[in-house]
Write a protein that holds these residues in place. Structure first.
Motif: not given
Length: 142
Positions: A98-99, A101-102, A105-106, A121, A126, A128, A131, A134-135
Motif C-alpha cells: 500500500t505505501r 502504491t500511495i 500515485a501521489l 491501483a 489497492y 486509493i 487519496l 491529496r492527489m
C-alpha cells in the motif's frame, strides 16, 4: 511472493523474502525499492540482507523507508525523482504494498489526473480513491 503490476514501469508487493530477490531479477525487474523501515516488525528480513542479494543479482537498490500511515509530502518529493529516473521496470515493496502504491500515485499525480491513476491501483488490488484530494494537491507541484 505476490507481485501486483501497476503499469509497465512499476509493480508492488507485500514484504518479500531474501530468497525472492533472484526471482525478481529473473523476471526482468531492474530496480528494487524498499519503502518499509528496517525492523518495523519482528521477524521481517533485514534490509541489509535484501540489499546484498539485490546487488548480487544485478539489481539497482533503493532504500526509501516510509512510516506506515504517515506518508509526508517530503516522502513524495523523494519518491518522485527516484521513480522517474530509476531503471525500469521497478519492483517496490513494503508490508502490504500500500505505501508503495500511495507513493507512486501521489508522485504520478504531479503529471497525471487521478482518473488515470485510480484504475491502475484498483487493478493491482489497492483502493486509493480516498487519496484524490491529496492527489489534486500534488498536481500543483508539477
Amino acid at each position: 511472493m505476490e507481485i501486483r503490476k501497476i503499469d509497465e514501469n512499476i509493480s508492488v508487493a507485500p514484504q518479500i523474502a531474501v530468497e525472492d530477490v533472484a526471482e525478481i531479477a529473473r523476471l526482468g525487474f531492474k530496480t528494487l525499492v524498499a519503502n518499509r523501515p528496517d525492523r518495523e516488525e519482528p521477524g521481517q528480513p533485514s534490509m541489509a540482507d535484501i540489499e546484498a542479494e539485490a546487488k548480487a543479482n544485478g539489481l539497482n537498490w533503493v532504500y526509501m523507508p516510509v512510516e506506515s500511515g504517515n506518508i509526508t509530502d517530503q516522502d513524495v518529493d523523494n519518491f518522485a525523482p527516484m521513480i522517474r529516473d530509476a531503471e525500469k521496470p521497478v519492483f517496490a515493496f513494503c508490508r502490504s504494498g500500500t505505501r508503495c502504491t500511495i507513493l507512486w500515485a501521489l508522485s504520478s499525480a504531479r503529471e497525471h489526473q487521478p482518473e488515470e491513476l485510480l484504475p491502475k491501483a484498483r487493478n493491482a488490488g489497492y483502493d486509493i480513491s480516498g487519496l484524490v484530494p491529496r492527489m489534486m494537491q500534488q498536481a500543483k507541484h508539477s
